[in-house]
Design an enzyme around this catalytic site. Structure first.
Site, PDB file in Angstrom:
ATOM      1  N   TRP A 291       0.840  -1.198   0.000  1.00  0.00           N
ATOM      2  CA  TRP A 291       0.000   0.000   0.000  1.00  0.00           C
ATOM      3  C   TRP A 291       0.874   1.247   0.000  1.00  0.00           C
ATOM      4  CZ3 TRP A 291      -0.843  -4.301   2.998  1.00  0.00           C
ATOM      5  CH2 TRP A 291      -2.040  -4.976   2.758  1.00  0.00           C
TER       6      TRP A 291
ATOM      7  N   HIS B  75      -7.055   2.083   2.640  1.00  0.00           N
ATOM      8  CA  HIS B  75      -8.174   1.170   2.407  1.00  0.00           C
ATOM      9  C   HIS B  75      -9.211   1.457   3.489  1.00  0.00           C
ATOM     10  CE1 HIS B  75      -5.250  -1.813   4.689  1.00  0.00           C
ATOM     11  NE2 HIS B  75      -5.385  -0.685   5.330  1.00  0.00           N
TER      12      HIS B  75
ATOM     13  N   ARG C 163      -4.148   6.451  -2.529  1.00  0.00           N
ATOM     14  CA  ARG C 163      -2.911   5.725  -2.791  1.00  0.00           C
ATOM     15  C   ARG C 163      -1.895   6.665  -3.450  1.00  0.00           C
ATOM     16  NH1 ARG C 163      -4.052   0.008  -3.059  1.00  0.00           N
ATOM     17  NH2 ARG C 163      -5.604  -0.172  -1.411  1.00  0.00           N
TER      18      ARG C 163
ATOM     19  N   GLN D 118     -13.648   2.480  -2.144  1.00  0.00           N
ATOM     20  CA  GLN D 118     -13.653   1.057  -1.840  1.00  0.00           C
ATOM     21  C   GLN D 118     -14.869   0.743  -1.008  1.00  0.00           C
ATOM     22  OE1 GLN D 118     -10.298  -0.349   0.322  1.00  0.00           O
ATOM     23  NE2 GLN D 118      -9.131  -0.829  -1.503  1.00  0.00           N
TER      24      GLN D 118
ATOM     25  N   VAL E 214      -5.841 -11.449   6.847  1.00  0.00           N
ATOM     26  CA  VAL E 214      -6.745 -12.595   6.736  1.00  0.00           C
ATOM     27  C   VAL E 214      -5.934 -13.878   6.642  1.00  0.00           C
ATOM     28  CG1 VAL E 214      -8.686 -11.402   5.659  1.00  0.00           C
ATOM     29  CG2 VAL E 214      -6.842 -12.284   4.233  1.00  0.00           C
TER      30      VAL E 214
ATOM     31  N   ALA F 119     -13.803 -11.050   5.987  1.00  0.00           N
ATOM     32  CA  ALA F 119     -13.749  -9.644   5.561  1.00  0.00           C
ATOM     33  C   ALA F 119     -13.462  -9.631   4.066  1.00  0.00           C
ATOM     34  CB  ALA F 119     -12.646  -8.912   6.301  1.00  0.00           C
TER      35      ALA F 119
END
Lengths: 327, 647
Positions: free
Chosen positions: A151, A170, A196, A210, A253, A295
């Site tokens: 990122w 994000h 970004r 997003q 995740v 998620a």
């Protein structure tokens, strides 16, 4: 009798010139040559005349009747011609009714939120300026590690007063904030603008939208995630869209996946997702042995580009009304 | 990262082609970015560099996913012997492992063509047999290696330490670097020989006359390497790998393979080897439980199949029963830390196409959804209906805007991308006005709005509604009308505009007051005076809209209208006149409107105004006398306060 006929003729001359429309003309016709009209009146008393008088007056009455009939007929068609001239040409183009246009991203947001509302997801909002903790550390993305390079970040000049502040890369930090203040079970979506630090081109912008999703509980499985994502994508792209999951890596995740859809015979990557990492639950002080959940994150701009066949993401922020008016 | 299909096929002989490799890897964790001839470009996720940033690692993955045989070379295990090289490590935290092997009988020439081809495919330049073997072993195992000319190292003594502050260093690419006391270096008694884990130096460089070498296979702290690499702005294959946190045991694998190839290919002779390890190696044992897997993933897996998969991946099965596997984790799998991490291994190999789609069972709740987001929708709709187009503009403004509008201390970005996007917008107005200006090239009238986030000086932010209309004088009153209609639409009744002039971005401005609270402002744009703008605090507006609309009793008694025409000085504000008229009788005056304005060419500094006053009583029909009395009061006030001449 003859002067009666004469008088009728004079009256008719006077009246016919004053007639303004078909209605009045009709009244005139009834008055003179209708069943109970003046001519028929005279004809009634005709039978009382002698044969000699009949032979003299008959043709005069007939002539008058014919004349009146003819004149009325001519006037009728004149009036009708005029009427045709005044009839409206309904093939002319429409008047422009102006209305304001919604931005395509607003349409997207509404459509997407509605689909998730129908799945009992609540909508949550969060700040665009974030601190390092909520944007990275709490999501298991530590500093000085290449994972963070995934990122590119805009940092804010805080004049060395506060902790490091950035523009969120994000919408995931809002998940953390929500979990810090709410207990499971729940399911939420978070739409929002993210930032970004990268060169802009047809498919990259420095600010874009997003949508984050989060569903947490004691029994929420990856198979549940598959169901939710399929429900959303079928509703959004239609039942014929094909999708596939690819195993992938995101620090927050475990397991992680990327979701692709097949449109016009091409696979397009549209979503990153997975089961929330134990470390993330620990960070928000949930009991990570009992609580689990999934998620996902999806780019709303990207969906708009795909659905509306827009070739360049920059069009969405240039404010050109020639573009906005197409929606 | 580039991989050679040729080399992969050597390791997994039954591979059926590059497409097969791509399909296998892409779906099961490793995205293939491109295939160019024999070169397969694979994206290695950040958590798998320790085991899979190598041909051996990817080969193992392929063998597992496709259920094929894996053929890895057998390696000898070396222990420290004939300690000719002296190794001292001053900071064991920054260097958990350092292996140095001394080999002689070296003749420098080109490496074999097959090796050169594989190096080229993987993006590396062949240099000579020794350097090529170092790079080749890195491609095979993932361990970065470095070779020094042993004769150039003073006293065959190596020290791993931090550099001196401002120390100068020349790399073997002939580039100059300035190091500091956080930079880890490999040095001998006299000079720094290499920036540890990043780049070798000229001092002990291999050249055509090298006869004996020292091979370094070490491990360095990832954070230290990452930071140094960023600081001196040098990223190399080695630094990239070390920054990703390699397991120290990889250094042992690297040195063993390097020695093997140096012997086989060059005929080198191993003279001595000095191994130093400072990390505590402990076996990692975890449990895979079938029910736990099923509880998280929502899929049932046969324990035998799971066992097969783990075995192929290099996990050792220590014990098993019908529900559980006790596994010893391969040390290189630094990404596997707890029992949960094992689930990914199974589901990704089994494949997500086998994952069923199951509706979650939930407790229904009415969402305490964010009212702001739903309110946005309503406002959008209403403004669209008034003919306004919605735009989205950038969250940034530039030096230009700050200067023109004289904005004081807006929030600034440290790493802005361009000077026109340097600051965080403190208002929607600059970008909206710019947008109106640009759209006027193609449209006669431009009426736009935006609902977006703006940023306050204290780093907080708020939702804002901004409106911009192009046009003439009329536009100003149109904007007023739009806002009034908007407020009315939400059931608000108590709103008005008050004169206020200290708004940064406007000239000729009014503040918007709703329920006695200032929620925004309207006026002419300071920079583009033909653009009328307004902005209001979105959340404040939402807060003022309470619950539902309420019925108001329909008027029982008729209204009486009276007009009054006056001539006043042209410096008198219509707003003030209307206020004055209304305050003569708040109970009976239902409305005051300006219905006509006129000037006479003979007048200097005067204006003619006609007002229509609507009287209505809620209790009875007003008599002409009562209305006359009211009008007299009004005329008095107009004459007294404004020196009005009644016509």
């Amino acid at each position: 009798m003859l002067d009666k006929i004469q008088k009728i003729q004079e009256e008719f001359e006077n009246s016919i010139n004053k007639v303004k429309n078909l209605q009045e003309l009709e009244q005139l016709r009834i008055k003179f040559i209708g069943r109970k009209g003046l001519i028929n009146d005279i004809l009634k008393s005709f039978k009382n005349l002698s044969d000699q008088e009949k032979r003299n007056i008959g043709p005069v009455i007939n002539k008058l009747k014919l004349e009146i009939t003819e004149r009325i007929k001519n006037s009728t068609s004149l009036f009708q011609k005029v009427n045709t001239k005044n009839k409206i040409d309904i093939t002319k183009p429409a008047l422009k009714i102006s209305y304001g246009h919604q931005h395509p991203l607003s349409r997207m947001e509404t459509e997407i939120i509605d689909i998730f509302h129908s799945l009992n997801f609540a909508v949550v909002d969060g700040p665009e300026i974030e601190d390092e903790y909520h944007n990275f550390d709490a999501l298991n993305i530590p500093a000085n590690h290449p994972a963070r390079d995934m990122w590119d970040t805009f940092w804010i000049d805080t004049k060395n007063n506060k902790s490091k502040l950035l523009l969120r890369t994000h919408t995931s930090p809002v998940q953390i904030r929500y979990m810090e203040t709410h207990q499971p079970p729940f399911q939420i979506i978070v739409p929002g603008r993210v930032f970004r630090y990268e060169a802009t081109d047809q498919s990259h912008e420095i600010n874009f939208y997003q949508l984050e999703g989060l569903m947490v509980g004691e029994n929420v499985t990856m198979a549940n995630f598959k169901f939710i994502v399929e429900s959303f994508l079928y509703k959004f792209f239609g039942k014929n869209v094909k999708l596939r999951f690819r195993a992938s890596y995101f620090p927050f995740v475990e397991p992680g996946v990327e979701v692709d859809i097949k449109l016009a015979n091409k696979w397009l990557e549209i979503m990153g997702a997975g089961m929330v990492h134990k470390k993330v639950f620990d960070n928000v002080k949930y009991n990570s042995n009992k609580i689990q959940g999934f998620a996902f994150g999806i780019g709303i701009d990207r969906l708009a580009l795909i659905k509306y066949k827009i070739p360049d993401i920059r069009l969405l922020y240039e404010g050109d009304l020639r573009f906005i008016h197409q929606f | 990262m580039k991989f050679s299909y040729q080399l992969l096929k050597q390791l997994v002989p039954n591979l059926q082609g590059k497409q097969q490799v791509r399909d296998a890897l892409s779906l099961h964790f490793f995205d293939v970015e491109s295939i160019n001839g024999n070169i397969i470009d694979i994206n290695i996720p950040a958590n798998r560099w320790s085991d899979a940033a190598s041909h051996w690692g990817i080969a193992r993955e392929l063998a597992t996913i496709l259920n094929l045989n894996l053929q890895l070379p057998q390696l000898k295990e070396y222990k420290t012997r004939s300690k000719i090289i002296d190794v001292k490590i001053t900071n064991k935290n920054l260097c958990p492992s350092y292996n140095a092997a001394l080999l002689n009988n070296i003749t420098i020439k080109d490496s074999p063509l097959w090796m050169q081809k594989i190096l080229i495919d993987c993006g590396l330049k062949p240099i000579n047999n020794v350097v090529d073997i170092m790079n080749y072993v890195m491609l095979e195992t993932g361990q970065p290696l470095h070779a020094f000319d042993a004769d150039k190292i003073t006293n065959k003594s190596i020290v791993v330490k931090t550099a001196k502050n401002q120390e100068k260093f020349i790399s073997l690419d002939n580039k100059n670097y300035i190091l500091d006391n956080t930079t880890l270096v490999i040095a001998d008694d006299k000079n720094s020989l290499a920036i540890a884990g990043i780049k070798g130096g000229k001092k002990a460089e291999i050249d055509n006359n090298t006869k004996s070498i020292i091979v370094e296979s070490a491990n360095f702290d990832s954070v230290s390497i990452y930071k140094t690499s960023q600081k001196i702005k040098l990223i190399t294959d080695a630094s990239l790998r070390f920054a990703h946190n390699l397991h120290p045991i990889l250094a042992d694998i690297g040195i063993a393979r390097a020695i093997q190839l140096l012997k086989e290919i060059i005929g080198a002779n191993l003279v001595s080897i000095n191994k130093n390890t400072f990390y505590k190696f402990s076996k990692k044992v975890l449990r895979f439980n079938q029910d736990e897997f099923s509880h998280l993933i929502g899929l049932n897996v046969d324990i035998k199949i799971a066992a097969q998969i783990f075995q192929k991946l290099g996990f050792k099965i220590l014990s098993k029963d019908s529900n559980n596997l006790i596994l010893e984790i391969p040390p290189l799998r630094t990404d596997i830390e707890n029992n949960n991490d094992l689930f990914d291994e199974i589901i990704r190999v089994v494949g997500y196409d086998k994952l069923p789609s199951t509706a979650p069972v939930i407790t229904l709740k009415t969402h305490e959804s964010d009212d702001l987001i739903l309110f946005k929708r309503k406002v959008r709709k209403i403004l669209n209906n008034f003919g306004l187009d919605e735009v989205y503009t950038y969250s940034f403004i530039g030096d230009d805007d700050v200067e023109k509008y004289k904005i004081s201390t807006p929030l600034k970005l440290l790493n802005y991308i361009s000077s026109d996007k340097k600051y965080l917008r403190p208002s929607l107005i600059p970008n909206l006005s710019k947008s109106v200006k640009q759209n006027l090239r193609f449209f006669d009238r431009v009426n736009i709005f935006e609902i977006g986030n703006i940023f306050n000086k204290d780093y907080t932010e708020k939702w804002s509604l901004g409106i911009a209309l192009s046009g003439d004088e009329k536009s100003f009153f149109e904007l007023k009308g739009i806002l009034e209609a908007l407020f009315s639409n939400f059931g608000l009744t108590d709103f008005y505009f008050a004169e206020k002039s200290n708004y940064d971005l406007l000239v000729n401005s009014l503040s918007i007051i709703v329920d006695e609270r200032e929620i925004g402002y309207i006026g002419q744009d300071k920079v583009y005076s033909d653009i009328v703008v307004g902005e209001l605090d979105f959340k404040k507006l939402l807060d003022l809209i309470e619950g539902d609309l309420e019925y108001k009793e329909l008027p029982k008694y008729p209204a009486v209208e009276r007009d009054v025409s006056i001539v006043v000085g042209d410096d008198v504000k219509v707003g003030n006149i209307i206020d004055a008229i209304q305050s003569t009788n708040i109970k009976l005056i239902e409305n005051v409107d300006l219905i006509d304005e006129y000037t006479d060419k003979n007048w200097i500094n005067k204006q003619g105004l006609t007002f229509r006053i609507v009287f209505r009583s809620p209790k009875k029909t007003l008599t002409a006398l009562e209305v006359d009395n009211c009008m007299n009061k009004i005329i008095n006030v107009l004459q007294k306060n404004f020196q009005a001449e009644i016509r």
